[in-house]
Design a protein around this motif. Structure first.
Motif, PDB file in Angstrom:
ATOM      1  N   PHE A   1       0.839  -1.200   0.000  1.00  0.00           N
ATOM      2  CA  PHE A   1       0.000   0.000   0.000  1.00  0.00           C
ATOM      3  C   PHE A   1       0.878   1.256   0.000  1.00  0.00           C
ATOM      4  O   PHE A   1       1.952   1.276   0.602  1.00  0.00           O
ATOM      5  CB  PHE A   1      -0.910   0.022   1.228  1.00  0.00           C
ATOM      6  CG  PHE A   1      -2.043  -0.959   1.192  1.00  0.00           C
ATOM      7  CD1 PHE A   1      -2.245  -1.804   0.106  1.00  0.00           C
ATOM      8  CD2 PHE A   1      -2.932  -1.049   2.260  1.00  0.00           C
ATOM      9  CE1 PHE A   1      -3.297  -2.711   0.087  1.00  0.00           C
ATOM     10  CE2 PHE A   1      -3.987  -1.952   2.257  1.00  0.00           C
ATOM     11  CZ  PHE A   1      -4.166  -2.782   1.166  1.00  0.00           C
ATOM     12  N   GLY A   2       0.366   2.286  -0.662  1.00  0.00           N
ATOM     13  CA  GLY A   2       1.066   3.566  -0.696  1.00  0.00           C
ATOM     14  C   GLY A   2       1.865   3.805  -1.954  1.00  0.00           C
ATOM     15  O   GLY A   2       2.267   4.942  -2.226  1.00  0.00           O
ATOM     16  N   ARG A   3       2.078   2.769  -2.747  1.00  0.00           N
ATOM     17  CA  ARG A   3       2.808   2.948  -3.998  1.00  0.00           C
ATOM     18  C   ARG A   3       1.830   3.301  -5.110  1.00  0.00           C
ATOM     19  O   ARG A   3       0.651   2.953  -5.070  1.00  0.00           O
ATOM     20  CB  ARG A   3       3.598   1.691  -4.357  1.00  0.00           C
ATOM     21  CG  ARG A   3       2.733   0.461  -4.578  1.00  0.00           C
ATOM     22  CD  ARG A   3       3.556  -0.823  -4.625  1.00  0.00           C
ATOM     23  NE  ARG A   3       4.408  -0.889  -5.796  1.00  0.00           N
ATOM     24  CZ  ARG A   3       5.245  -1.902  -6.036  1.00  0.00           C
ATOM     25  NH1 ARG A   3       5.349  -2.892  -5.163  1.00  0.00           N
ATOM     26  NH2 ARG A   3       5.994  -1.908  -7.120  1.00  0.00           N
ATOM     27  N   GLU A   4       2.318   3.994  -6.108  1.00  0.00           N
ATOM     28  CA  GLU A   4       1.467   4.392  -7.229  1.00  0.00           C
ATOM     29  C   GLU A   4       1.315   3.219  -8.193  1.00  0.00           C
ATOM     30  O   GLU A   4       2.283   2.496  -8.450  1.00  0.00           O
ATOM     31  CB  GLU A   4       2.076   5.600  -7.940  1.00  0.00           C
ATOM     32  CG  GLU A   4       1.141   6.262  -8.930  1.00  0.00           C
ATOM     33  CD  GLU A   4       1.622   7.643  -9.354  1.00  0.00           C
ATOM     34  OE1 GLU A   4       1.501   7.963 -10.552  1.00  0.00           O
ATOM     35  OE2 GLU A   4       2.104   8.387  -8.475  1.00  0.00           O
TER      36      GLU A   4
ATOM     37  N   SER B   1      -7.225   8.595  -4.336  1.00  0.00           N
ATOM     38  CA  SER B   1      -7.871   8.644  -3.028  1.00  0.00           C
ATOM     39  C   SER B   1      -9.259   9.235  -3.192  1.00  0.00           C
ATOM     40  O   SER B   1      -9.439  10.244  -3.880  1.00  0.00           O
ATOM     41  CB  SER B   1      -7.039   9.518  -2.083  1.00  0.00           C
ATOM     42  OG  SER B   1      -7.782   9.891  -0.950  1.00  0.00           O
TER      43      SER B   1
ATOM     44  N   THR C   1      -3.095  11.449  -6.278  1.00  0.00           N
ATOM     45  CA  THR C   1      -2.916  11.043  -4.885  1.00  0.00           C
ATOM     46  C   THR C   1      -3.469   9.634  -4.766  1.00  0.00           C
ATOM     47  O   THR C   1      -4.688   9.436  -4.715  1.00  0.00           O
ATOM     48  CB  THR C   1      -3.661  11.982  -3.920  1.00  0.00           C
ATOM     49  OG1 THR C   1      -3.182  13.317  -4.096  1.00  0.00           O
ATOM     50  CG2 THR C   1      -3.436  11.542  -2.475  1.00  0.00           C
TER      51      THR C   1
ATOM     52  N   GLN D   1      -4.930   4.580  -0.584  1.00  0.00           N
ATOM     53  CA  GLN D   1      -4.011   3.849   0.287  1.00  0.00           C
ATOM     54  C   GLN D   1      -4.468   2.419   0.544  1.00  0.00           C
ATOM     55  O   GLN D   1      -4.327   1.896   1.651  1.00  0.00           O
ATOM     56  CB  GLN D   1      -3.842   4.614   1.596  1.00  0.00           C
ATOM     57  CG  GLN D   1      -3.243   5.996   1.432  1.00  0.00           C
ATOM     58  CD  GLN D   1      -1.844   5.951   0.827  1.00  0.00           C
ATOM     59  OE1 GLN D   1      -0.941   5.353   1.400  1.00  0.00           O
ATOM     60  NE2 GLN D   1      -1.676   6.563  -0.322  1.00  0.00           N
ATOM     61  N   ASP D   2      -5.016   1.794  -0.476  1.00  0.00           N
ATOM     62  CA  ASP D   2      -5.446   0.405  -0.377  1.00  0.00           C
ATOM     63  C   ASP D   2      -5.494  -0.181  -1.782  1.00  0.00           C
ATOM     64  O   ASP D   2      -5.025   0.451  -2.732  1.00  0.00           O
ATOM     65  CB  ASP D   2      -6.802   0.297   0.327  1.00  0.00           C
ATOM     66  CG  ASP D   2      -7.878   1.174  -0.307  1.00  0.00           C
ATOM     67  OD1 ASP D   2      -7.774   1.488  -1.515  1.00  0.00           O
ATOM     68  OD2 ASP D   2      -8.841   1.535   0.399  1.00  0.00           O
TER      69      ASP D   2
ATOM     70  N   THR E   1      -6.498   1.603  -5.327  1.00  0.00           N
ATOM     71  CA  THR E   1      -5.685   2.399  -6.234  1.00  0.00           C
ATOM     72  C   THR E   1      -5.352   1.662  -7.526  1.00  0.00           C
ATOM     73  O   THR E   1      -4.907   2.278  -8.494  1.00  0.00           O
ATOM     74  CB  THR E   1      -4.391   2.860  -5.529  1.00  0.00           C
ATOM     75  OG1 THR E   1      -3.841   3.980  -6.244  1.00  0.00           O
ATOM     76  CG2 THR E   1      -3.355   1.749  -5.455  1.00  0.00           C
TER      77      THR E   1
END
Length: 423
Positions: free
Chosen positions: A253-256, A266, A278, A281-282, A285
């Motif tokens: 999580f958190g990577r593009e 988001s 942006t 975060q799960d 995305t």
């Protein structure tokens, strides 16, 4: 082995999932054994589509945030309901895209060639579309698939050896993509061991769950699998072209995403309309475009039944059905040239039976003419899938009797031994 019809009826009487059969539209005078290609329509899935149409009619654009199932959050909600089937947390799963578009997305995100690590490891028995996608992704990165796609060979043409796969995890492998269940033989791969071995070598690994989700339980999060993807029109009974799904382990999580899009954002930032993404975060995305609401709606009804039945109970009945099939085949059809080519061990067998016969294509045509819907796989395979939610032990018994009559009377010889346009 008790081969009497009365024994099949007895097994049906003991079946705790038998009532779910009434939930489905069973084609009249038909024994449907092709649920591993397309599951049957349920009354709940039908109602869910009607409800989605009513929501559109009632709310128009406000349906995105209003109503019983606000559209803006539907992909994530369906992911959360799917998560128990694969042993994942709700935020690790999202319903989106198709099998192949999700594989493209996940490969674009996890295939990061660097230095000598440039190759993708797959196998020779996987469904063709996965291989098409992997070759395409290699070409997009400037690599020749003939040199950079490694495909583990099968020793018998039907199954893969875990050791052979591990031995192929060389220093130049940057990504591994394998099926959870082989679409022909129904072999369940040892995903835990393969994941452990891949991670020991620093290689991300993902699995195609098209032929396992809804019939075989998984523990993806516990095993540490990096990603997975699947369709929903087979064992999940969501209808032709229904929206697929994907899983991404929370450690990522958190990577593009490799392929960013409108719904990769988001949710809180999406309508700020900024040109810098942006990421959610799960797993959300890894969505690309707007949810296909009418094609996702059937899952609302279908997954409700899975929650009630329980995937472990479904697996138990599925194994009982396939074991009963195997025992009847070995007792009733030993002299007709069939080879049972699926695994015998329960832990290695998925949700269907795989028979090989030189006249497989014409036998499938004869079965269908006599009211049994099978599935042919080139060159000589017959797949028969007794689905736990709507097939009975009596149907398995009847299928064997019909097949025995077809072989005794050589009815199959009136057909050409060639597949139809769709097999």
């Amino acid at each position: 082995m008790n081969t009497e019809k009365a024994y099949a009826a007895y097994l049906d009487q003991q079946d705790e999932l038998a009532n779910f059969r009434d939930e489905f539209y069973i084609p009249e005078n038909t024994i449907y054994m092709d649920g591993n290609s397309l599951g049957l329509l349920s009354k709940r899935a039908e109602q869910a589509v009607d409800d989605m149409m009513a929501s559109w009619k009632t709310y128009a654009i406000d349906g995105w945030t209003n109503g019983n199932e606000p559209w803006y959050y539907l992909s994530e909600k369906l992911g959360a309901v799917t998560a128990p089937l694969i042993g994942a947390s709700p935020e690790e799963v999202v319903v989106t895209g198709s099998t192949t578009t999700n594989l493209h997305q996940l490969t674009a995100s996890f295939y990061q060639p660097e230095g000598k690590k440039t190759k993708i490891l797959a196998d020779t028995l996987n469904f063709p579309s996965d291989i098409y996608a992997l070759k395409s992704q290699l070409k997009l990165k400037g690599y020749n698939p003939d040199e950079h796609l490694i495909q583990v060979e099968s020793n018998d043409g039907n199954m893969l050896d875990t050791k052979d796969i591990i031995d192929a995890m060389a220093d130049d492998v940057a990504l591994i993509v394998l099926p959870g269940v082989l679409y022909r033989s129904g072999q369940v791969l040892d995903m835990k061991t393969l994941t452990d071995e891949a991670h020991r070598r620093g290689i991300p690994i993902g699995f195609d769950l098209c032929h396992s989700i809804g019939s075989v339980p998984h523990q993806l999060s516990k095993w540490g699998v990096d990603f997975a993807f699947w369709c929903t029109y087979k064992h999940l009974n969501a209808g032709p072209g229904s929206v697929a799904g994907l899983y991404v382990n929370r450690k990522h999580f958190g990577r593009e995403p490799g392929l960013a899009g409108w719904f990769s954002s988001s949710k809180e930032k999406q309508f700020d309309m900024e040109h810098t993404l942006t990421p959610a975060q799960d797993a959300g995305t890894y969505q690309i475009g707007t949810p296909h609401l009418l094609s996702a709606a059937p899952l609302l009804g279908s997954l409700e039944m899975f929650a009630q039945a329980g995937i472990d109970n479904i697996r138990q009945k599925s194994l009982q059905l396939t074991q009963y099939f195997i025992e009847l085949l070995e007792t009733e059809l030993t002299d007709y040239g069939f080879t049972i080519a699926n695994p015998r061990k329960t832990e290695e067998r998925g949700g269907h039976i795989y028979l090989e016969h030189p006249d497989a294509a014409r036998i499938c045509k004869a079965l269908k003419a006599d009211g049994v819907v099978p599935d042919f796989r080139k060159p000589n395979g017959i797949r028969l899938a007794p689905v736990a939610l709507y097939n009975s032990f009596t149907e398995v018994w009847k299928t064997i009797q019909i097949l025995k009559t077809i072989m005794n009377e050589e009815r199959y010889k009136q057909y050409e031994n060639e597949r139809g346009i769709i097999a």
